[in-house]
Design an enzyme around this catalytic site. Structure first.
Site, short mmCIF file in Angstrom:
data_model
loop_
_atom_site.label_atom_id
_atom_site.label_comp_id
_atom_site.label_asym_id
_atom_site.label_seq_id
_atom_site.Cartn_x
_atom_site.Cartn_y
_atom_site.Cartn_z
CG ASN A 139 3.73 -11.32 13.17
OD1 ASN A 139 4.83 -10.92 13.56
ND2 ASN A 139 3.49 -11.65 11.90
CD1 TRP A 140 3.47 -7.76 18.80
CD2 TRP A 140 5.13 -6.60 19.77
NE1 TRP A 140 3.18 -7.63 20.13
CE2 TRP A 140 4.17 -6.94 20.76
CE3 TRP A 140 6.26 -5.87 20.15
CZ2 TRP A 140 4.31 -6.56 22.10
CZ3 TRP A 140 6.41 -5.50 21.48
CH2 TRP A 140 5.44 -5.83 22.44
CE LYS A 141 2.63 -8.69 9.95
NZ LYS A 141 1.95 -8.54 8.67
CG HIS A 180 4.53 -14.03 8.27
ND1 HIS A 180 4.51 -13.08 7.27
CD2 HIS A 180 3.45 -13.77 9.06
CE1 HIS A 180 3.47 -12.27 7.47
NE2 HIS A 180 2.82 -12.68 8.55
CD GLU A 200 4.70 -9.45 6.49
OE1 GLU A 200 5.37 -9.43 7.54
OE2 GLU A 200 3.52 -9.02 6.43
CD GLU A 239 -0.82 -14.93 8.86
OE1 GLU A 239 -1.31 -14.19 9.71
OE2 GLU A 239 0.33 -14.79 8.43
N GLY A 272 -2.42 -7.36 5.94
CA GLY A 272 -2.11 -5.94 5.93
C GLY A 272 -2.90 -5.13 4.91
CB SER A 316 -7.24 -7.67 7.33
OG SER A 316 -6.25 -7.14 6.46
N GLY A 333 -1.56 -9.05 13.04
CA GLY A 333 -0.46 -8.13 12.77
C GLY A 333 -0.83 -6.73 13.24
N GLY A 334 -1.29 -5.91 12.30
CA GLY A 334 -1.56 -4.49 12.58
C GLY A 334 -2.34 -4.23 13.86
P1 PGA Z 1 -2.33 -8.22 9.56
O1 PGA Z 1 -1.10 -9.23 9.55
O2 PGA Z 1 -3.19 -8.57 10.75
O3 PGA Z 1 -1.70 -6.86 9.68
O4 PGA Z 1 -3.07 -8.42 8.29
C1 PGA Z 1 -1.27 -10.59 9.89
C2 PGA Z 1 0.04 -11.31 9.76
O5 PGA Z 1 0.82 -11.00 8.84
O6 PGA Z 1 0.35 -12.22 10.55
#
Ligand code: PGA
Length: 262
Positions: free
Chosen positions: A13-15, A100, A102, A172, A178, A218, A239-240
């Protein structure tokens, strides 16, 4: 509950990261590092603006699949700024992340809209990845299982058995996203069991057994191995750590080694 083998799914997930040009460079670097005929499913979910360049960089025969990070529930019309499921399908998307945390916390998404998005995705051959998870305060108050059940019910209510076959769930925990503080494998397993029991009680044991449940929050090359050792954890939403070639390649390589032993 039988023993269907669930194929591991790794989703990047590149956000809101990478321009279309940066995305193409990234894909050209990472593609040769990924298994050519993987025993797992690998999905990249770039921003909408990079879908086309990622698709072009992957080429027609890539085993990496394309996903989107969001979708609107109407197909077309006066919805300024929105992107519809047929638009995503037409660009070659196979998956779409829905709900998600966010989106829920920063953009006010709620269960009803999430449910409509899931239905729209299904109607246009996109596989929804429904994200659910508790906040830190909900966990501290012992509400984790209730929150998970509520979000599952909110997002999936009244879906048929056939529709459920296309659904993936991503657990999640909000406090793990994050933050560098991933859930322990035990915490993830406990949540995944709650989710599977809900699927079994609401639909059937077969659906519970066949549905992939990913962990997200994470995930890194350091902890992916331990997470995927559990047969309750069918993959990861990342994500990251999906933004650098090295770390995403390592994660998929670990996952592949586990998937290949099947
Ligand atoms: P993260 O994000 O790996 O940076 O914690 C995961 C996500 O939000 O899907």
């Amino acid at each position: 509950m039988g023993n269907v083998v669930r194929r591991i799914l790794i989703v990047g997930n590149w956000k809101m990261n990478k321009t279309a040009s940066e995305a193409a460079v990234f894909i050209r670097e990472i593609a040769p590092r990924l298994p050519a005929a993987p025993a797992i499913d690998i999905v990249v979910a770039p921003p909408f603006t990079a879908l086309e360049s990622v698709r072009a960089a992957l080429g027609p025969s890539s085993s990496i699949q394309l996903g989107a990070q969001n979708v609107f529930w109407e197909s077309h019309g006066a919805y300024t700024g929105e992107i519809s499921a047929p638009m995503l399908s037409d660009l070659g998307c196979r998956y779409v992340i829905i709900g998600h945390s966010e989106r829920r916390t920063l953009f006010g998404e709620q269960d009803e809209g999430i449910r409509k998005k899931i239905r729209a995705a299904l109607a246009h051959d996109l596989k929804p990845i429904l994200c659910i998870g508790e906040s830190l305060s909900q966990r501290e108050r012992g509400q984790t299982d209730d929150v998970l059940r509520q979000q599952l019910k909110g997002g999936l209510a009244d879906l048929s058995l056939q529709a459920m076959a296309a659904i993936t769930i991503a657990y999640e925990p909000v406090w793990a996203i994050g933050t560098g503080k991933a859930a322990t494998t035990e915490q993830a397993i406990a949540a995944h069991r709650t989710i599977r029991t809900f699927l079994s009680d609401t639909w059937s044991a077969e659906i519970a057994n066949a549905t992939r449940i990913l962990y997200g929050g994470s995930v890194t090359p350091q902890n992916i191995d331990a997470l995927l050792q559990s047969d309750q954890i069918d993959g990861a939403l990342i994500g990251g750590a999906c933004l650098q070639v090295e770390s995403f390649a390592r994660i998929t390589t670990f996952a592949e080694s586990i998937g290949a032993c099947g």
